[in-house]
Scaffold this active site. Sequence first.
Site, PDB file in Angstrom:
ATOM      1  N   THR A 197       0.824  -1.214   0.000  1.00 41.52           N
ATOM      2  CA  THR A 197       0.000   0.000   0.000  1.00 41.52           C
ATOM      3  C   THR A 197       0.853   1.256   0.000  1.00 41.52           C
ATOM      4  O   THR A 197       0.540   2.233  -0.689  1.00 41.52           O
ATOM      5  CB  THR A 197      -0.942  -0.014   1.213  1.00 41.52           C
ATOM      6  N   ASP A 198       1.936   1.248   0.760  1.00 45.60           N
ATOM      7  CA  ASP A 198       2.808   2.416   0.808  1.00 45.60           C
ATOM      8  C   ASP A 198       3.419   2.691  -0.569  1.00 45.60           C
ATOM      9  O   ASP A 198       3.474   3.842  -1.023  1.00 45.60           O
ATOM     10  CB  ASP A 198       3.924   2.201   1.824  1.00 45.60           C
ATOM     11  N   GLU A 199       3.900   1.650  -1.225  1.00 41.90           N
ATOM     12  CA  GLU A 199       4.521   1.835  -2.536  1.00 41.90           C
ATOM     13  C   GLU A 199       3.493   2.297  -3.561  1.00 41.90           C
ATOM     14  O   GLU A 199       3.764   3.161  -4.399  1.00 41.90           O
ATOM     15  CB  GLU A 199       5.192   0.542  -2.992  1.00 41.90           C
TER      16      GLU A 199
ATOM     17  N   GLY B 177       2.714   5.946  -2.899  1.00 39.19           N
ATOM     18  CA  GLY B 177       3.789   6.797  -3.389  1.00 39.19           C
ATOM     19  C   GLY B 177       3.710   7.017  -4.884  1.00 39.19           C
ATOM     20  O   GLY B 177       3.931   8.129  -5.382  1.00 39.19           O
TER      21      GLY B 177
END
Length: 471
Positions: free
Chosen positions: A215-217, A220
Amino acid sequence: MTAEPPPVFATGPASPDTGLPAAPADRSPSLGARRDEIASDDSGGEARGPLAGIRVVDMATVIAGPGAARLFGDFGADVIKVEAPRGDSVRRLGWRPPDGDDDSYFWKLAGRNKRSVVLDLKTPEGLAAMLGLIDGADVLVENLRPGKLEALGLAPDVLLARNPRLVIVRVTAFGQEGPYAQRPGFATLAEALSGYAAISGEADGPPLLPPVALTDELTGTLAAFGAMAALWEARRSGKGQVVDLSLVESVMHVMGPLPSAFAHLGYEQPRLGAGIPYSVPRGTYQCSDGEWVALSASSDTVANRVLELVGAGGDERFRTFSGRFENRDALEALVAGWIAERPAAEVIRRFEEADAAIAPVYTMGDLFADEHFRQRRLFTTVDGVVMQGVSPRLSRTPGNVNFVGRPLGADTDEVLAELRATQARHTGRAASNDGAGAATDLDPAVDGQGSASSSGAVADAAAKQRESADE
């Protein structure tokens, strides 16, 4: 393959909470020479990357926000990573090199192509320097909880008044407004609340979370796209804006038609292991030699070839998408049984002969050994560290990894010297025009468009609120 010794897990102490740390000379030489070499290219900016000339100030932490700034840096933007004196926690997250380097491999990746500056935004000097950097920036990336940027004296309306073209990327768990806006949150919560975890896992097992920072990637990447869209619009209008992105909303972009299926049909997807309702057969299967393969038959033509291969070509139950969906268990059992009777090499050869999609389930070691990915240069080695190469690939103005994440504060002096020089030039021009006095060392004299602006009032107004703001 001979396995290398595993790296030591990063559990070292945090950096000191005061002062501007001077990085060791043997690990943190000035980037000036390397950047000058890149900038001296005379090919119209091609060697410098397509985003050369764009400046990004990255004050975000952990993965998602910094990931957006990293993408800008990969393609030539000047990214200035602003950290609190204790440093971004990613420096201490995960595995670190066995040579005693305190910065983790995660930081080497997340901080690559960024200059590292330490500023204490709870001091007037640190805040003034931050304002000066933002005045000359095209993009600001932050991930403080809603209201904390404002408490620091860096509210979007203040920043846009000083630098009207500025694009402010705000990454949070739940967005800038709404009942959940003030809650703390990480990707785990987004994966739970978005419905992603509910459909992940085996039918008789618990909901599962992705074992990587998926989810973070993804967030981003979407944040970088939003910033680029806003920058493109600012070229036409001359006006910047806020890009509001939440982790939960980012995950929804991988959920495909499931929201529509629920809203209109009341359909709730069950956990199907590696399966997908609308693509049967699809999943991972174990061969007779214990190896695993993955296959997908997402089109009628491929599905028909797979059916012929496993001996079910004339079975009317599996002729259509809906038939395969309705008879999922029978078809999956048929395919799994056929594969389980054969070694992986034979299974892959037979599928390839039938022009059907299949692949072995690789470990990271397998990936490194594969000649295709060697030729594609999937990985790159920079400053002695192996990491992912730049993606996507541009044919004429490709991106590049010039250096890995820098030691904490390694570029503070260089960046602040540049800021003072810029302010001195603007002050000199102002003085020659109207006799205005010179600005103080860290008091920005101009905004990004060259109009007069002072940070003193902002710093004074924010002084009483700073102690309540998160770093």
